[in-house]
Design a protein around this motif. Sequence first.
Motif, PDB file in Angstrom:
ATOM      1  N   PHE A 125       0.815  -1.219   0.000  1.00 38.26           N
ATOM      2  CA  PHE A 125       0.000   0.000   0.000  1.00 38.26           C
ATOM      3  C   PHE A 125       0.850   1.270   0.000  1.00 38.26           C
ATOM      4  CE2 PHE A 125      -2.791  -3.255   1.727  1.00 38.26           C
ATOM      5  CZ  PHE A 125      -3.900  -3.072   0.926  1.00 38.26           C
ATOM      6  N   GLN A 126       2.153   1.103   0.159  1.00 40.52           N
ATOM      7  CA  GLN A 126       3.026   2.258   0.334  1.00 40.52           C
ATOM      8  C   GLN A 126       2.854   3.283  -0.803  1.00 40.52           C
ATOM      9  OE1 GLN A 126       3.415  -0.044   2.430  1.00 40.52           O
ATOM     10  NE2 GLN A 126       5.084   0.514   3.769  1.00 40.52           N
ATOM     11  N   SER A 127       2.815   2.799  -2.061  1.00 45.04           N
ATOM     12  CA  SER A 127       2.803   3.759  -3.166  1.00 45.04           C
ATOM     13  C   SER A 127       1.504   4.575  -3.165  1.00 45.04           C
ATOM     14  CB  SER A 127       3.013   3.060  -4.504  1.00 45.04           C
ATOM     15  OG  SER A 127       2.049   2.069  -4.671  1.00 45.04           O
ATOM     16  N   SER A 128       0.374   3.920  -2.865  1.00 47.62           N
ATOM     17  CA  SER A 128      -0.894   4.665  -2.856  1.00 47.62           C
ATOM     18  C   SER A 128      -0.908   5.700  -1.749  1.00 47.62           C
ATOM     19  CB  SER A 128      -2.073   3.723  -2.616  1.00 47.62           C
ATOM     20  OG  SER A 128      -2.146   2.805  -3.643  1.00 47.62           O
ATOM     21  N   ILE A 129      -0.402   5.309  -0.582  1.00 44.45           N
ATOM     22  CA  ILE A 129      -0.449   6.235   0.558  1.00 44.45           C
ATOM     23  C   ILE A 129       0.486   7.416   0.299  1.00 44.45           C
ATOM     24  CG2 ILE A 129      -0.035   6.460   3.054  1.00 44.45           C
ATOM     25  CD1 ILE A 129      -2.530   4.776   2.203  1.00 44.45           C
ATOM     26  N   GLN A 177      14.534  24.305   7.564  1.00 42.19           N
ATOM     27  CA  GLN A 177      13.353  23.921   8.341  1.00 42.19           C
ATOM     28  C   GLN A 177      12.395  23.112   7.441  1.00 42.19           C
ATOM     29  OE1 GLN A 177      12.198  23.607  11.583  1.00 42.19           O
ATOM     30  NE2 GLN A 177      12.468  25.765  12.056  1.00 42.19           N
ATOM     31  N   PHE A 178      12.272  23.575   6.197  1.00 47.44           N
ATOM     32  CA  PHE A 178      11.345  22.932   5.264  1.00 47.44           C
ATOM     33  C   PHE A 178      11.753  21.479   4.968  1.00 47.44           C
ATOM     34  CE2 PHE A 178       9.796  21.996   0.956  1.00 47.44           C
ATOM     35  CZ  PHE A 178       8.451  22.051   1.238  1.00 47.44           C
ATOM     36  N   VAL A 179      13.063  21.266   4.828  1.00 47.49           N
ATOM     37  CA  VAL A 179      13.541  19.913   4.543  1.00 47.49           C
ATOM     38  C   VAL A 179      13.081  18.963   5.659  1.00 47.49           C
ATOM     39  CG1 VAL A 179      15.618  18.475   4.336  1.00 47.49           C
ATOM     40  CG2 VAL A 179      15.538  20.697   3.209  1.00 47.49           C
ATOM     41  N   ILE A 180      13.180  19.431   6.896  1.00 48.73           N
ATOM     42  CA  ILE A 180      12.825  18.542   8.008  1.00 48.73           C
ATOM     43  C   ILE A 180      11.298  18.403   8.151  1.00 48.73           C
ATOM     44  CG2 ILE A 180      13.211  18.048  10.475  1.00 48.73           C
ATOM     45  CD1 ILE A 180      15.732  17.879   8.590  1.00 48.73           C
ATOM     46  N   ILE A 181      10.565  19.437   7.784  1.00 50.49           N
ATOM     47  CA  ILE A 181       9.097  19.304   7.791  1.00 50.49           C
ATOM     48  C   ILE A 181       8.676  18.203   6.811  1.00 50.49           C
ATOM     49  CG2 ILE A 181       6.931  20.449   7.141  1.00 50.49           C
ATOM     50  CD1 ILE A 181       8.108  23.032   8.123  1.00 50.49           C
ATOM     51  N   CYS A 182       9.277  18.244   5.610  1.00 48.97           N
ATOM     52  CA  CYS A 182       8.934  17.205   4.622  1.00 48.97           C
ATOM     53  C   CYS A 182       9.337  15.829   5.158  1.00 48.97           C
ATOM     54  CB  CYS A 182       9.658  17.457   3.300  1.00 48.97           C
ATOM     55  SG  CYS A 182       9.032  18.865   2.426  1.00 48.97           S
ATOM     56  N   TRP A 237       1.374  13.078  -1.216  1.00 53.74           N
ATOM     57  CA  TRP A 237       2.045  13.992  -2.142  1.00 53.74           C
ATOM     58  C   TRP A 237       1.065  14.987  -2.766  1.00 53.74           C
ATOM     59  CZ3 TRP A 237       6.731  15.174  -1.755  1.00 53.74           C
ATOM     60  CH2 TRP A 237       7.369  15.909  -2.751  1.00 53.74           C
ATOM     61  N   VAL A 238      -0.158  14.523  -3.025  1.00 58.17           N
ATOM     62  CA  VAL A 238      -1.176  15.446  -3.552  1.00 58.17           C
ATOM     63  C   VAL A 238      -1.408  16.569  -2.536  1.00 58.17           C
ATOM     64  CG1 VAL A 238      -3.610  15.693  -4.216  1.00 58.17           C
ATOM     65  CG2 VAL A 238      -2.309  13.704  -4.967  1.00 58.17           C
ATOM     66  N   MET A 239      -1.458  16.197  -1.235  1.00 59.82           N
ATOM     67  CA  MET A 239      -1.684  17.209  -0.189  1.00 59.82           C
ATOM     68  C   MET A 239      -0.516  18.201  -0.141  1.00 59.82           C
ATOM     69  SD  MET A 239      -4.344  16.083   1.799  1.00 59.82           S
ATOM     70  CE  MET A 239      -5.387  14.752   1.304  1.00 59.82           C
ATOM     71  N   MET A 240       0.684  17.685  -0.386  1.00 62.22           N
ATOM     72  CA  MET A 240       1.857  18.544  -0.209  1.00 62.22           C
ATOM     73  C   MET A 240       2.250  19.283  -1.484  1.00 62.22           C
ATOM     74  SD  MET A 240       4.155  16.131   2.187  1.00 62.22           S
ATOM     75  CE  MET A 240       5.527  17.264   2.305  1.00 62.22           C
ATOM     76  N   ALA A 241       2.258  18.586  -2.597  1.00 62.80           N
ATOM     77  CA  ALA A 241       2.793  19.187  -3.822  1.00 62.80           C
ATOM     78  C   ALA A 241       1.718  19.531  -4.839  1.00 62.80           C
ATOM     79  CB  ALA A 241       3.807  18.240  -4.450  1.00 62.80           C
ATOM     80  N   GLY A 242       0.474  19.119  -4.555  1.00 62.17           N
ATOM     81  CA  GLY A 242      -0.629  19.442  -5.457  1.00 62.17           C
ATOM     82  C   GLY A 242      -0.615  18.610  -6.721  1.00 62.17           C
ATOM     83  N   GLU A 243       0.181  17.539  -6.754  1.00 67.14           N
ATOM     84  CA  GLU A 243       0.177  16.684  -7.952  1.00 67.14           C
ATOM     85  C   GLU A 243       0.305  15.223  -7.550  1.00 67.14           C
ATOM     86  OE1 GLU A 243       3.367  18.611  -9.939  1.00 67.14           O
ATOM     87  OE2 GLU A 243       4.915  17.664  -8.721  1.00 67.14           O
ATOM     88  N   ASP A 298       4.034   3.942 -11.323  1.00 67.61           N
ATOM     89  CA  ASP A 298       5.349   3.547 -11.836  1.00 67.61           C
ATOM     90  C   ASP A 298       6.268   4.749 -12.054  1.00 67.61           C
ATOM     91  OD1 ASP A 298       3.787   4.528 -13.765  1.00 67.61           O
ATOM     92  OD2 ASP A 298       3.868   2.763 -15.086  1.00 67.61           O
ATOM     93  N   ASP A 299       5.937   5.884 -11.467  1.00 62.56           N
ATOM     94  CA  ASP A 299       6.788   7.065 -11.580  1.00 62.56           C
ATOM     95  C   ASP A 299       8.135   6.793 -10.889  1.00 62.56           C
ATOM     96  OD1 ASP A 299       8.013   9.602 -10.930  1.00 62.56           O
ATOM     97  OD2 ASP A 299       6.136  10.527 -11.559  1.00 62.56           O
ATOM     98  N   PRO A 300       9.250   7.000 -11.589  1.00 61.47           N
ATOM     99  CA  PRO A 300      10.549   6.701 -10.956  1.00 61.47           C
ATOM    100  C   PRO A 300      10.800   7.524  -9.693  1.00 61.47           C
ATOM    101  CG  PRO A 300      10.841   7.644 -13.170  1.00 61.47           C
ATOM    102  CD  PRO A 300       9.376   7.446 -12.979  1.00 61.47           C
ATOM    103  N   ASN A 301      10.270   8.743  -9.651  1.00 60.07           N
ATOM    104  CA  ASN A 301      10.444   9.555  -8.444  1.00 60.07           C
ATOM    105  C   ASN A 301       9.733   8.942  -7.250  1.00 60.07           C
ATOM    106  OD1 ASN A 301      12.163  11.669  -8.651  1.00 60.07           O
ATOM    107  ND2 ASN A 301      10.670  12.977  -9.698  1.00 60.07           N
ATOM    108  N   LEU A 302       8.538   8.388  -7.507  1.00 56.76           N
ATOM    109  CA  LEU A 302       7.796   7.739  -6.421  1.00 56.76           C
ATOM    110  C   LEU A 302       8.568   6.509  -5.946  1.00 56.76           C
ATOM    111  CD1 LEU A 302       5.239   7.495  -4.668  1.00 56.76           C
ATOM    112  CD2 LEU A 302       4.232   6.103  -6.455  1.00 56.76           C
ATOM    113  N   GLU A 303       9.063   5.748  -6.896  1.00 56.78           N
ATOM    114  CA  GLU A 303       9.838   4.554  -6.515  1.00 56.78           C
ATOM    115  C   GLU A 303      11.034   4.932  -5.661  1.00 56.78           C
ATOM    116  OE1 GLU A 303      10.771   2.021  -9.851  1.00 56.78           O
ATOM    117  OE2 GLU A 303       8.620   1.867 -10.289  1.00 56.78           O
TER     118      GLU A 303
END
Length: 477
Positions: free
Chosen positions: A154-158, A271-276, A163-169, A174-179
């Motif tokens: 379930f990791q990829s779906s979650i 600060q932002f890096v650690i929030i993410c 990511w939609v909440m954070m980055a709006g996309e 199978d996106d390599p960035n997600l992997e």
Amino acid sequence: NPRRKNLPPGPPQYPLLGNLPQIIKAHPFGYRAYHKLSQQYGELMHVKVGLQDQIVISSYKALKDLLDKEEISGRMWNGFLVDRSHGKELGMIFSSLPAQKDLKTYVMRALRDYGFNKSDSMEATVREELKHFHGRMSSIAKKNGGLHRMERFFQSSIMSILWVMMAGERYDHDDPNLERLLKINSTWFQSGNFGAGMVVAYPFLRFLFKEWTGYYRIEEGNEMIWGFIREVIEEHRNRKEYKSEPTNFIDHFLHEVDKAGGKSELFTEEQFVIICYDMFQGGFETTSNTLAYGMLYMILNPHIQKKAQEELDKTFEKRQIASIMDKTKVPYTTATMLETLRMSNILPVPGPRKATKDYYYNGYLIPKGFSVALNTYSVMRDTKIFGDDVDTFRPERFIGPDGKLNGLEQYIQMSWGAGRRSCIGDKLAQTTLFMFLTYLLRNFSFHKVENQPDPTTEPIFGMILSPQPFDVIVKER
Ligand code: HEM
């Protein structure tokens, strides 16, 4: 020291080792050791984990009374956690600085603008993810007679939802960035083995025995995650949209960073890096592993699966996606979700609090500087709350004689902590769990592989528990 006589009871301590011998003897998994020892020493127990003094809170009442107290609203920040944020107290989860409070408030408000914790938009995001998820499940059901190995399933779906909440996309599966992101997270979490436990007990060991303590994995994970987030920042900076009208959380933050012009301790890129980092670690492994446990309990308890499916069939059309508002329409399925949360209890002892001032509770002293462990495992296995059969998966315990939910759900809420340091993602986690579980059971069924022994419910021990990989037969209904 006269103060020590007011400390809560606990096992006698050995020099240097503290209570490690008793903890290890009680159970190789620390949280179960705490459960056992707390039955002997009580709801407030003093242990010494190597060099670290800790007060363990093990009852619902004491947790409820204590978790909202300012005096114990710090968070332990030592050892590998210091390295995680470049030796500075940053972010939301592990900082005890006053800035943490402001940052948490800001993050929750800003994320809310992009749908987080707003029922309608949160459900819309989960619904969108479920539509993609259906395709994935369908193709599994069609291949190899539906046989599938469930491992970090379930990791990829979650992560996509987060990511939609954070980055709006949205990330495609199978996106390599997600992997990459998924791999990064698993590197970090899999370091939570016995060795990492030793790093908590003796923080300096991490420098001496990187291989043995598994610390090199944490270092590797840190490097990867910082790198990933830095790339995201650069990408968003290059797009320049954040300068005018931010349309997602990342742009919103970058906008604030520029506005602050280096004069704020809250709005900095570091600060932002650690929030993410906080969001990935808090928001991702937790919900995914609970869902995986849900599947496991369904294949081990076919009669419960069938009963939930009968209820769902009467209430929802095929492919209809439920809303969290429908909880009371399907009490048995909701009870199944609650029982999954209770039994899997993937964060049995979450990231410890720290006492920032002395505090007395029932005559016992919780001294300033001590670590404070929230032993939610003992709540979830409390026979006085849940009955004698606490080790059995039995959703009926949440249902009253009138067939409705009986109020025991309130104890499950302790899974998310309480007070001002409580989880920011409880609503998202519950919405996701409910929508996924109802959808999966309405549209698919899950079975054991014939002639194979029952898969075990014993977890892979780590900072967050996960089920061991197991085989399942998926059938489309
Ligand atoms: C099944 C899912 C989850 C469980 C069981 C869980 C559990 C917890 C617990 C027990 C705490 C500590 C509470 C305390 O000290 O009182 C916590 C903190 C936190 N959680 Fe979660 N969580 C889950 C999902 C999430 C999600 C989805 C997110 C983000 C979207 C998230 C973000 C956080 C953050 C940022 C904190 C730190 C809050 C603070 O220290 O002030 N969690 N979580």
